[in-house]
Write a protein that holds these residues in place. Structure first.
Motif, PDB file in Angstrom:
ATOM      1  N   GLN A  84      14.765   2.286 120.785  1.00  0.00           N
ATOM      2  CA  GLN A  84      13.752   2.290 119.727  1.00  0.00           C
ATOM      3  C   GLN A  84      12.600   1.378 120.144  1.00  0.00           C
ATOM      4  O   GLN A  84      12.772   0.491 120.964  1.00  0.00           O
ATOM      5  N   GLY A  85      11.452   1.550 119.529  1.00  0.00           N
ATOM      6  CA  GLY A  85      10.323   0.668 119.759  1.00  0.00           C
ATOM      7  C   GLY A  85       9.539   1.044 120.998  1.00  0.00           C
ATOM      8  O   GLY A  85       9.802   2.049 121.651  1.00  0.00           O
ATOM      9  N   ASP A  86       8.566   0.187 121.327  1.00  0.00           N
ATOM     10  CA  ASP A  86       7.732   0.478 122.481  1.00  0.00           C
ATOM     11  C   ASP A  86       8.298  -0.201 123.736  1.00  0.00           C
ATOM     12  O   ASP A  86       9.259  -0.946 123.675  1.00  0.00           O
ATOM     13  N   GLU A  87       7.666   0.055 124.839  1.00  0.00           N
ATOM     14  CA  GLU A  87       8.120  -0.414 126.149  1.00  0.00           C
ATOM     15  C   GLU A  87       8.259  -1.936 126.222  1.00  0.00           C
ATOM     16  O   GLU A  87       9.137  -2.464 126.900  1.00  0.00           O
ATOM     17  N   ASP A  88       7.410  -2.674 125.515  1.00  0.00           N
ATOM     18  CA  ASP A  88       7.425  -4.131 125.578  1.00  0.00           C
ATOM     19  C   ASP A  88       8.355  -4.780 124.558  1.00  0.00           C
ATOM     20  O   ASP A  88       8.567  -5.990 124.595  1.00  0.00           O
ATOM     21  N   ASN A  89       8.869  -4.009 123.629  1.00  0.00           N
ATOM     22  CA  ASN A  89       9.730  -4.570 122.588  1.00  0.00           C
ATOM     23  C   ASN A  89      10.817  -3.559 122.243  1.00  0.00           C
ATOM     24  O   ASN A  89      10.829  -2.986 121.171  1.00  0.00           O
ATOM     25  N   ARG A  90      11.717  -3.336 123.149  1.00  0.00           N
ATOM     26  CA  ARG A  90      12.748  -2.300 123.031  1.00  0.00           C
ATOM     27  C   ARG A  90      13.980  -2.829 122.291  1.00  0.00           C
ATOM     28  O   ARG A  90      14.372  -3.975 122.454  1.00  0.00           O
TER      29      ARG A  90
END
Length: 175
Positions: A84-90
């Motif tokens: 879940q979330g974006d690449e920098d905050n998975r």
């Protein structure tokens, strides 16, 4: 700088991996748990058992914590972990759809008790692996309803979001 620790993964020739989950899901309320062991160094394995609260004679009397075994359908129940979330905050969202066949007054009362509470759960797959869902301070949520159209039973989901793939729980569970 964050450096990942990567190693080789080889094909496991001759192994058969059976889809689905085991018949038993083990759960406890977070209020019944006093400690969850840390995973072994450089692994996601927890080998030591969860520590449960001790009984209190009261008043009021409080029972000792324990695992509660729910028997679920192996055909309709499953396990899924998705990033879940974006690449920098998975993070990972753990979803365990469960089905319990047979609506009864006693089961409805027990399931009604899950509303608004957090849980620690152990879900086993059909390959002999148990996974721990929930952590101290942030347990899994259980959402269950009743259904009589496709089958007579309870249709629900255990959900939890975490910053790592769920731990492998290798401690002994009740039989």
């Amino acid at each position: 700088m964050c450096l990942p620790k990567i190693d080789k993964i080889e094909k496991n020739c001759g192994a058969i991996y059976i889809k689905g989950i085991k018949t038993n899901v083990f759960l406890t309320t977070m209020a019944e748990v006093t400690a969850i062991p840390a995973p072994e160094t450089d692994t996601l394995n927890i080998d030591d058992p969860v520590t449960f609260r001790s009984a209190v004679t009261g008043p009021p009397a409080i029972a000792a914590g324990q695992w509660w075994k729910w028997q679920v359908s192996t055909v309709k129940s499953s396990w899924k972990v998705e990033p879940q979330g974006d690449e920098d905050n998975r993070s990972y969202k753990v979803t365990v759809p469960i089905v319990i066949y047979g609506i009864t007054a006693d089961r409805s009362y027990i399931i009604n008790q899950t509303l608004g509470h957090e849980f620690l759960c152990v879900v086993g797959d059909n390959n002999g692996n148990n996974r721990l869902i929930g952590e101290m301070g942030r347990g899994a949520k259980i959402s269950i309803g009743e259904e009589t159209a496709d089958y007579n039973g309870y249709n629900g989901t255990i959900e939890w979001e975490v910053g790592h793939l769920p731990y492998w729980y290798n401690a002994t569970l009740p039989t």
